[in-house]
Write an enzyme that holds these catalytic residues in place. Structure first.
Site, PDB file in Angstrom:
ATOM      1  CB  SER A 194      88.255  53.030 -74.589  1.00  0.00           C
ATOM      2  OG  SER A 194      89.526  52.738 -75.114  1.00  0.00           O
ATOM      3  NE  ARG A 195      88.247  46.694 -69.275  1.00  0.00           N
ATOM      4  CZ  ARG A 195      87.425  45.877 -69.902  1.00  0.00           C
ATOM      5  NH1 ARG A 195      87.773  45.367 -71.060  1.00  0.00           N
ATOM      6  NH2 ARG A 195      86.255  45.560 -69.395  1.00  0.00           N
ATOM      7  CB  VAL A 196      93.500  52.081 -74.884  1.00  0.00           C
ATOM      8  CG1 VAL A 196      94.620  52.962 -75.382  1.00  0.00           C
ATOM      9  CG2 VAL A 196      93.798  50.627 -75.189  1.00  0.00           C
TER      10      VAL A 196
END
Length: 542
Positions: free
Chosen positions: A365-367
C-alpha cells in the site's frame, strides 16, 4: 381570375407576423449509413460531440464515439436490431448522464440507472455526467483517514485509506470478490456509501451478492450496478463510469463512498470489442491505443477532497484477473501503475488454506501507515518482516532436516502468525480486536499454543476482551496507545493466556516454540480414562 399581387403580399405578411419565433425548433439530424453488431455509422451530424447522446427510432439510444470527417461512429443501447439503413438520427445536445441520489441505495440497477431488481421505479431527480474531470491536485488533500476492511492481514500490513485506489489482483477463484464484499460489510455503519459495480458477471452471481449484503444488513447502504455477462459491450463499457458518477453525488455533498469495480479485466475486454467494431487500430494484445486512458480517467476520480470542498472521499477497489499469476501482462501492469498499491492473491496460498491468500512479498500500500490508527501502526510494524522471513525460511527448510533452535523458533512463530491472520469469509473484525490479537501473536503469547488451536485461543481472547475489557477496546479504537494502555492490554492477554493454559508435554513442562510433537493439554481429557500414573507404569514396562 385575375391575380392581385398586393393581396398576396398582405396575406403573406400577416402570416409571417403571426408566426412566433419561439415555436420554431431547430434540430440537427443525420442518417444511418450502416448498422451491424450494435455499431451504427451516421452521416450528417456535423457538430456532434464525443460522448453525446443521440436519439434513434424505436427508443434506441446512441452514444457518439468516433468523430470522423464524413461520418460518426455510434454505439447503440437498446434493441439495435430494429435500426435499419436510412433511419433518422437526432442530436440531443447532452452528454451521457446517469441518474444519481439517495433513491438508488439498496437497489440493483443497470449502468443507465434502470432498475433490475423488480422493486419498482427509482425515485431520482438528479443526474450527473458519466464522464467527469477528476479533481486537480489543489482540490485534493493527502490520504490520512483509514478505511477499515475488517481483515487482519490487510488492515495490519496493506492498509487502505479513504480516497485511495487499491488494486485487488489475482487468478480467478482466489477470493478477490470476497475481500471487496467483506470491506462493504465492515463499513455498513461507518457512514461510507458503497457502490458495487459488477462487470461481465452472471446475473445469478450478482443476486447472490445482493442477498449476502442484505443478510449482513449492508444492502440498504449499497448501490449495485450490474452489467451482466449477456449484455452488449457498450453497457459493460459504461458500468464503472456510471458507478463512479453515483458515488460522486455523495462525494460532492461532503460524504464518503467506496467504489468496487469487479472487474476491470472484463471492462477492458468489452472496450476492445467495441473499439475493434468501430474500426479503431488495434495495438498490443489487440487493445486500442487508449486502453490505459480508459482506466486512468476512471481511477483518477477516486479522491480525498480538501476541507474547503467538504473533505469527502471516494475510495476505489478495482480488481483485475490474472492468467496463471502473470502480473506482467498488459492490463495488469497498466492498472498496477495507475493505483496506489495492490493486494496480490496467490492460488498456491489459497489452496494451502491461507485465507485471504495474500502474498505479502509483492502486495503493497503506497499510502502506508498514514492510513492506520496509532495502535495498529505500533503492533503491526514487525509483522510484515516476520512473515517475509518465515516464507523465505519455509522454502529453505524443505531442503534440510537439521535446523538450529533459532530457525525452529522462527518457523514456529511464522506458522502461528499465518494462523493468526487467517480469517473466514464474512467475518470482519473491528480494528481494536485486530490490534489485541496481533499484539498477542507478535509478542509470543501464542508461541506455546499448538498451531491447530491458535484460532480457538484468539476467539477466546476477543470474547474475554469484549466481556471484561470493553473500556480498553474503546480506548484502542480511539487511537490511545499510551504506556498505561499497552500495560493494561499486556496484563489482560497474559491473564487470558494463563487461564487458557499452555500445551504441555508428558512430563508437564510447557512445550517450547518450535517443538513439533503433538501434545495433550493439561485441562483437557485425553480421550481415555488412564491416569498419569498408569502411563508411567506402561513406560517402565516398555
Amino acid at each position: 381570375m385575375q391575380i392581385k399581387p398586393d393581396e398576396i403580399t398582405s396575406i403573406l405578411k400577416s402570416r409571417i407576423e403571426g408566426l412566433d419565433a419561439g415555436q420554431a425548433e431547430l434540430t440537427e439530424v443525420g442518417t444511418v449509413l450502416s448498422v451491424a453488431d450494435g455499431i451504427a455509422r451516421v452521416h450528417g451530424l456535423e457538430n456532434c460531440m464525443s460522448f453525446e447522446m443521440l436519439e434513434l427510432p424505436h427508443d434506441v439510444t446512441g452514444l457518439a464515439q468516433n468523430l470522423e470527417s464524413d461520418n460518426v461512429g455510434v454505439v447503440l443501447f437498446g434493441d439495435w436490431q430494429t435500426i435499419v439503413e436510412g433511419d433518422t438520427v437526432k442530436r440531443t445536445g447532452r452528454l451521457l448522464e446517469i441518474p444519481v441520489g439517495e433513491g438508488l441505495l439498496g437497489r440493483i440497477v443497470d449502468p443507465l440507472g434502470n432498475p433490475l431488481d423488480g422493486k419498482g421505479p427509482i425515485e431520482s431527480s438528479e443526474v450527473r455526467p458519466a464522464e467527469f474531470k477528476a479533481p486537480g491536485v489543489v482540490q485534493r488533500q493527502s490520504v490520512n483517514e483509514p478505511l477499515q476492511t475488517g481483515l487482519k492481514a490487510i488492515d495490519s500490513m496493506i492498509p487502505i485509506g479513504r480516497g485511495q485506489r487499491e488494486l485487488i489482483i489475482g487468478d480467478r477463484q482466489t477470493g478477490k470478490t470476497a475481500i471487496a464484499i467483506d470491506t462493504i460489510i465492515n463499513n455498513k455503519d461507518t457512514g461510507v456509501v458503497s457502490v458495487y459495480v459488477a462487470i461481465g458477471q452472471r446475473m445469478a452471481t450478482v443476486v447472490g451478492i445482493a442477498e449476502t449484503l442484505a443478510e449482513a444488513g449492508a444492502l440498504e447502504n449499497t448501490i449495485i450496478v450490474a452489467a451482466a455477462a449477456d449484455e452488449a459491450a457498450p453497457i459493460k463499457f459504461m458500468a464503472p463510469y456510471a458507478g463512479c458518477a453515483m458515488a460522486e453525488y455523495f462525494l460532492y455533498k461532503g460524504g464518503h463512498a467506496l467504489c468496487v469495480y469487479d472487474d476491470l479485466t472484463k471492462h477492458a475486454y468489452a472496450y476492445r470489442q467495441m473499439s475493434l467494431l468501430l474500426r479503431r487500430p488495434p495495438g498490443r494484445e489487440a487493445y486500442p491505443g487508449d486502453v490505459f486512458y480508459l482506466h486512468s480517467r476512471l481511477l483518477e476520480r477516486a479522491v480525498k477532497l480538501n476541507d474547503d470542498l467538504g473533505g469527502g472521499s471516494i475510495t476505489a477497489l478495482p480488481s483485475i484477473e490474472t492468467q496463471a499469476g502473470d502480473v506482467s501482462a498488459y492490463i495488469p501492469t497498466n492498472v498496477i501503475s495507475i493505483t496506489d498499491g495492490q493486494i496480490f492473491l496467490e492460488p498456491k496460498l489459497f489452496f494451502s488454506g491461507v485465507r485471504p491468500a495474500i502474498n505479502v512479498g509483492i502486495s503493497v500500500s503506497r499510502v502506508g501507515s498514514n492510513a492506520q490508527i496509532k495502535p495498529m501502526k505500533k503492533v503491526a510494524g514487525r509483522l510484515k518482516l516476520d512473515l517475509s522471513q518465515f516464507r523465505d525460511l519455509e522454502a529453505f527448510a524443505q531442503f534440510g532436516s537439521d535446523l538450529d533452535a533459532d530457525t525452529q523458533k522462527t518457523l514456529a512463530r511464522g506458522q502461528r502468525l499465518v494462523r493468526t491472520l487467517n480469517q473466514g469469509e464474512r467475518e470482519p473484525l473491528p480494528v481494536e480486536e485486530q490490534v489485541v490479537q496481533i499484539y498477542a501473536a507478535t509478542n509470543g503469547y501464542v508461541d506455546r499454543v499448538n498451531v491447530e488451536r491458535v484460532p480457538e485461543f484468539l476467539d477466546g481472547l476477543s470474547q474475554r476482551f469484549r466481556a471484561e475489557q470493553s473500556d480498553l477496546l474503546a480506548k484502542i479504537a480511539a487511537g490511545d496507545w499510551e504506556d498505561a494502555t499497552v500495560e493494561a492490554v499486556e496484563s489482560a492477554i497474559k491473564e487470558f493466556a494463563d487461564d487458557f493454559g499452555y500445551d504441555l508435554d508428558e512430563e508437564g513442562h510447557a512445550v517450547e516454540a518450535g517443538d513439533s510433537e503433538r501434545v495433550a493439554r493439561r485441562d483437557e481429557p485425553t480421550g481415555d480414562a488412564e491416569t498419569s500414573e498408569e502411563r508411567a507404569e506402561e513406560a517402565a514396562v516398555a
